[in-house]
Enzyme design. Structure first.
Site, PDB file in Angstrom:
ATOM      1  N   SER A   1       1.294 -16.177  -4.897  1.00  0.00           N
ATOM      2  CA  SER A   1       1.682 -17.247  -5.383  1.00  0.00           C
ATOM      3  C   SER A   1       1.246 -18.603  -4.643  1.00  0.00           C
ATOM      4  O   SER A   1       1.252 -19.593  -5.195  1.00  0.00           O
ATOM      5  CB  SER A   1       3.267 -17.184  -5.923  1.00  0.00           C
ATOM      6  OG  SER A   1       3.971 -17.307  -4.623  1.00  0.00           O
ATOM      7  N   CYS A   2       0.884 -18.398  -3.345  1.00  0.00           N
ATOM      8  CA  CYS A   2       0.520 -19.679  -2.604  1.00  0.00           C
ATOM      9  C   CYS A   2      -0.917 -20.087  -3.101  1.00  0.00           C
ATOM     10  O   CYS A   2      -1.283 -21.138  -2.679  1.00  0.00           O
ATOM     11  CB  CYS A   2       0.460 -19.243  -1.020  1.00  0.00           C
ATOM     12  SG  CYS A   2      -0.837 -17.858  -0.871  1.00  0.00           S
TER      13      CYS A   2
ATOM     14  N   GLY B   1       0.669  -1.221  -0.060  1.00  0.00           N
ATOM     15  CA  GLY B   1       0.129   0.031  -0.006  1.00  0.00           C
ATOM     16  C   GLY B   1       0.746   1.204  -0.182  1.00  0.00           C
ATOM     17  O   GLY B   1       0.581   2.221  -0.726  1.00  0.00           O
TER      18      GLY B   1
ATOM     19  N   HIS C   1       9.486 -12.882   5.950  1.00  0.00           N
ATOM     20  CA  HIS C   1       9.979 -13.620   4.886  1.00  0.00           C
ATOM     21  C   HIS C   1      11.257 -13.848   4.778  1.00  0.00           C
ATOM     22  O   HIS C   1      11.987 -13.148   5.561  1.00  0.00           O
ATOM     23  CB  HIS C   1       9.107 -13.192   3.688  1.00  0.00           C
ATOM     24  CG  HIS C   1       7.562 -13.410   3.658  1.00  0.00           C
ATOM     25  ND1 HIS C   1       7.032 -14.218   3.462  1.00  0.00           N
ATOM     26  CD2 HIS C   1       6.861 -12.411   4.452  1.00  0.00           C
ATOM     27  CE1 HIS C   1       5.388 -14.103   3.783  1.00  0.00           C
ATOM     28  NE2 HIS C   1       5.413 -12.862   4.265  1.00  0.00           N
TER      29      HIS C   1
END
Ligand SMILES: NC(=O)c1ccc[n+]([C@@H]2O[C@H](COP(=O)([O-])OP(=O)(O)OC[C@H]3O[C@@H](n4cnc5c(N)ncnc54)[C@H](OP(=O)(O)O)[C@@H]3O)[C@@H](O)[C@H]2O)c1
Length: 293
Positions: free
Chosen positions: A94-95, A3, A165
């Site tokens: 992409s999960c 965002g 991540h």
């Protein structure tokens, strides 16, 4: 993270951008959202809000993650339609792809098999959000589209130890190892798995490009087309952070999938390409991380 990058990118466009967080709106609240839309009267909407987490977070709070994503989609998409929004982009990750889909992942593989079990709840919610856009197109003829992004990093990333991540996690641990003079930094797995990373400013640029140039029921991938091994990533991060110790790859820890990347040929064919080189993007992320300490 996404965002804020969109706000930076949209500053260069001839638009008035109204962000949910400017208004402290809970996007799951239909009445609040209705008054927000009535006041701002947006012509275009980009849906990037949503709780997200790493592997640990996905396992600890799958219900919270799934419900937040489902409710954001189920509130924002119908509200946008009711208020006559011309174009809406819903962002997924992409999960949502089946775990064993052929690489690089193409949108034709969506719905063809089971997704990775550790992020299943969240993935199903994101699939539902994309499907809802498609359903509005079918039923109401709206210009609602969805996109699937590669693993994203950049300023505003989550650097917390339990929710980060790979890029933000290794960057933070390397920074701390440098400060404490730790001579060895352990990294999970063999370092061989390859992943696709996109810098958040490139992602924001691609989203704006798609708002202008894409109008199709099929979701579209947003990636760089380049995969990087975890070992290569760690070496780049070593240069960026200035950590001089040894990297020890712990092959007793799980590697996950050997390769995960997106087929972004359709986006390339439309005319979009990333502009950030990985080392420069990591350096910019590190600079912004240092300002958060
Ligand atoms: N970063 C990744 O690697 C990654 C991975 C998979 C998927 N995604 C997805 O990509 C999108 C962007 O993620 P990001 O990296 O920008 O995450 P982020 O930095 O955590 O930002 C998500 C934003 O959404 C807001 N939000 C969440 N639920 C909301 C609600 N019900 N009402 C209003 N605002 C809400 C959060 O507000 P608060 O801070 O107030 O909660 C936060 O500002 C999300 O849809 C996310 O699920 C990201």
């Amino acid at each position: 993270m996404v965002g804020q990058a969109l706000k930076r990118r949209l500053a260069a466009e001839n638009v008035t951008a109204v962000a949910g967080d400017d208004n402290d709106a809970d996007l799951r609240d239909p009445a609040r959202l209705d008054s927000l839309f009535a006041a701002a009267r947006p012509r275009q909407v980009i849906v990037v809000a949503g709780k997200e987490a790493g592997i640990a977070g996905n396992q600890k709070q799958p219900a919270d993650l799934m419900l937040d994503s489902l409710m954001v989609a189920a509130t924002v998409i119908p509200t946008a339609w009711r208020h006559g929004v011309e174009k809406l982009l819903y962002l997924a990750s992409s999960c949502t792809y089946p775990k064993r889909a052929p690489q690089p992942l193409s949108v034709e593989s969506l719905w063809t098999g089971p997704v990775e079990p550790t992020s299943k709840a969240y993935a199903v919610a994101k699939l539902a959000g994309m499907q809802l856009c498609d359903a509005y197109r079918l039923q109401h003829g709206t210009g609602f589209i969805s996109a699937i992004k590669a693993d994203t990093f950049g300023p505003g990333d989550d650097f917390s130890l339990d929710n980060s991540h790979v890029v933000s996690a290794v960057m933070r641990r390397m920074h701390e190892a440098k400060l404490s003079g730790n001579p060895v930094l352990e990294i999970w797995g063999t370092g061989e798995p390859r992943r696709e990373f996109i810098y958040v400013d490139d992602l924001a640029d691609a989203i704006v490009f798609l708002m202008k140039n894409y109008d199709d029921p099929q979701p579209i991938n947003i990636g760089t087309g380049v995969t990087t091994s975890i070992r290569e990533l760690a070496e780049l991060l070593r240069n960026v952070t200035g950590y001089q110790g040894t990297l020890r790859f712990d092959s007793n820890r799980p590697d996950g999938m050997p390769l995960k990347g997106l087929n972004s040929a359709p986006l390339r064919t439309l005319g979009w390409a990333p502009t950030w080189e990985l080392t420069a993007a990591l350096a910019s992320t590190y600079e912004s991380f240092l300002t958060t300490l």
